[in-house]
Design an enzyme around this catalytic site. Structure first.
Site, short mmCIF file in Angstrom:
data_model
loop_
_atom_site.label_atom_id
_atom_site.label_comp_id
_atom_site.label_asym_id
_atom_site.label_seq_id
_atom_site.Cartn_x
_atom_site.Cartn_y
_atom_site.Cartn_z
CG ASP A 82 -4.81 8.57 -12.10
OD1 ASP A 82 -5.60 9.06 -12.91
OD2 ASP A 82 -5.16 8.09 -10.99
CG ASP A 109 -1.92 1.14 1.18
OD1 ASP A 109 -3.01 0.91 0.65
OD2 ASP A 109 -1.61 2.25 1.66
CG ASN A 124 -5.06 11.26 -5.17
OD1 ASN A 124 -4.42 11.27 -6.21
ND2 ASN A 124 -5.67 10.17 -4.73
CD GLU A 145 -4.53 4.12 -1.42
OE1 GLU A 145 -5.34 4.22 -2.37
OE2 GLU A 145 -4.78 4.43 -0.25
#
Length: 530
Positions: A416, A399, A407, A442
């Site tokens: 992305d 992760d 973000n 993620e």
């Protein structure tokens, strides 16, 4: 009486009509089959995703309550040594509320229900006797307790977490407890509210009596909803999936139970929103299929005048293109002149293209479009294969740390790119036999066939270090947290191993991130702080 005689159709016209009918029927059948298959895939994928999402939130909530009770337990031990010390009591309630942020308010209550200390003091309950249902339960049961939702003395809808206080002689002195507000800002609201999909998935939480404890529409909190999952399913299954029909609107739901409280976490998404991509997919299939259909019709019209028996045979086989043996049947037709031979070859090519297209569609269903890694459906196929051949494996749950900050600070396009960079690194770090997939958002998974835990740890450490040392444009350095588990044929289900890896991942997160943890081991394998 004269009878009207309809002119007979010539062979060219009949063959053209047959070709038209065959192509249209085949195209319609292809579109319908594609629609049915993709609809089923979208619904099953959404149900599975919502079930996994609800299970993850239920697990996170369970961990939160365990941590909260552990904090109260520590304070109860301190208070039991000097329960009549008001300074100590006030210090503890202030520390529990301000240092941990787990509770909206904290109180120490003696065995008669009188408040000895409270934080915040603005509640003005010190010295008062509590008569709420939660307080009565805590005094009566004299054991660790997570109460049912109730109205507090300050007229708030709360959940009360308490721990009994005993002195060294074993005499019950009272309890220390903390409240979590359900209608106001609290750690529980943040815990459930910050974890959401951006694809229209919604989450709500119900208690044992189907009373709403959390909902994105705060007006519904505290109200009772019709039963969604029976008590029997809650106890026996623990989690599951179902399709709901609410006022004519279909919804796809996954649910999971929080063991400590019996709460039901439900993640759902409307069926209409789930099936939105279907129309675009059908349009793409239609755009790819029409040129081949038109080419077949054009060839049928041009060569119909010169075609006799061989073309009739080819036309008849063209209406059976969905048969398994059609390629062999067409190959055995005696196309004794050039035109018939060309149509024969075109039909065989068309069948190959259709079969290739179906193969690509199956591959796209199992592949994440952003990273070209396997998605959950592809992962499921690999796990089924490993189960069939009894192939043991190690699993790495990975992760990206603090991905939400990326973000928030740089936008989702940069986020992305970060996900794509991590996917490329995982592919380069994987061995030929390893399986890499994107588990959503993620999160990633790596399956390492026939790999012992110590070797899996080395691979995980190599991946973690590679990511930590990489420089990403605009973002700089990022880190990964990794959880490791293994599956052996004799050690239970694959799902349990995946959950163990996920739990180890959460241990790595709680241990400070940018580290590797092995399921069932407390020692931190590696950690590099940035």
């Amino acid at each position: 009486m004269l009878m009207r005689v309809w002119p007979k159709k010539d062979l060219r016209t009949l063959i053209a009509l047959l070709a038209i009918a065959s192509v249209v029927i085949t195209l319609a059948n292809t579109l319908y089959a594609t629609w049915r298959v993709q609809r089923m895939v979208l619904i099953e994928s959404t149900l599975a995703a919502n079930r996994a999402y609800a299970t993850k939130l239920a697990s996170t909530t369970e961990v939160f309550f365990q941590l909260a009770q552990s904090q109260l337990h520590y304070s109860a031990n301190l208070l039991g040594q000097d329960f009549d010390n008001p300074v100590l009591a006030q210090q503890e309630v202030n520390r529990l509320r301000e240092q941990t942020s787990s509770f909206n308010s904290v109180a120490v209550v003696d065995s008669s229900g009188v408040v000895k200390a409270i934080s915040p003091e603005s509640l003005m309950l010190k010295g008062m006797q509590l008569t709420s249902q939660a307080s009565r339960e805590a005094l009566a049961q004299r054991q660790p307790l997570v109460s049912r939702p109730s109205i507090s003395a300050a007229n708030n809808l709360i959940v009360f977490v308490s721990w009994p206080v005993w002195n060294s002689e074993g005499r019950y002195l009272g309890y220390v407890g903390g409240t979590i507000y359900l209608k106001k800002k609290s750690i529980l609201n943040e815990l459930l509210g910050e974890q959401f999909y951006r694809d229209g998935t919604r989450v709500f939480v119900l208690d044992r009596n189907n009373q709403v404890l959390y909902h994105h529409n705060s007006q519904l909190i505290g109200k009772t909803l019709p039963e969604i999952v029976s008590d029997r399913d809650r106890k026996e299954k623990g989690n599951g999936e179902l399709q709901l029909d609410e006022e004519g609107t279909g919804r796809l739901a996954g649910y999971a139970v929080v063991p400590t409280t019996g709460w039901l976490v439900v993640a759902l998404k409307s069926t209409n929103m789930t099936l939105q991509p279907l129309s675009g997919l059908l349009l793409q299939v239609l755009k790819n299929s029409v040129p081949f259909a038109l080419l077949t019709l054009l060839m049928a019209v041009i060569f119909a005048r010169l075609i006799a028996l061989p073309l009739w045979q080819l036309a008849r086989k063209a209406s059976q293109m969905d048969a398994q043996s059609v390629s062999g049947d067409i190959g055995r037709i005696d196309a004794w002149y050039f035109e018939a031979a060309q149509v024969k070859r075109a039909l065989l090519t068309g069948i190959g293209v259709v079969q290739d297209k179906i193969g690509r569609l199956k591959s796209e269903v199992q592949t994440d479009p952003m990273t070209n890694l396997l998605n959950r459906r592809g992962l499921s196929a690999v796990l089924d294969y490993f189960s069939t051949v009894q192939q043991p494996f190690a699993v790495l749950a990975l992760d990206i740390d603090h991905f939400k900050r990326v973000n928030d600070n740089y936008g989702h396009d940069v986020g992305d790119e970060v996900i794509k960079q991590v996917a490329r690194t995982l592919r380069l770090s994987a061995r030929q036999s390893d399986v890499v997939c994107r588990n959503g958002g993620e999160e990633f998974l790596m399956l390492l066939p026939a790999t012992p835990l110590n070797e899996a740890r080395e691979i995980a450490e190599r991946v973690r270090a590679s990511i930590a040392e990489s420089q990403i444009e605009r973002v700089g350095h990022i880190t990964l947290s990794v959880g490791i588990a293994s599956w052996q044929v004799e050690q239970g289900s694959q799902e349990q191993s995946l959950k163990q890896a996920d739990a180890a991942l959460y241990q790595a997160k709680n241990a400070g991130r940018n580290c590797v943890m092995i399921a069932g081991q407390d020692a931190l394998v590696s950690s590099i702080k940035r």
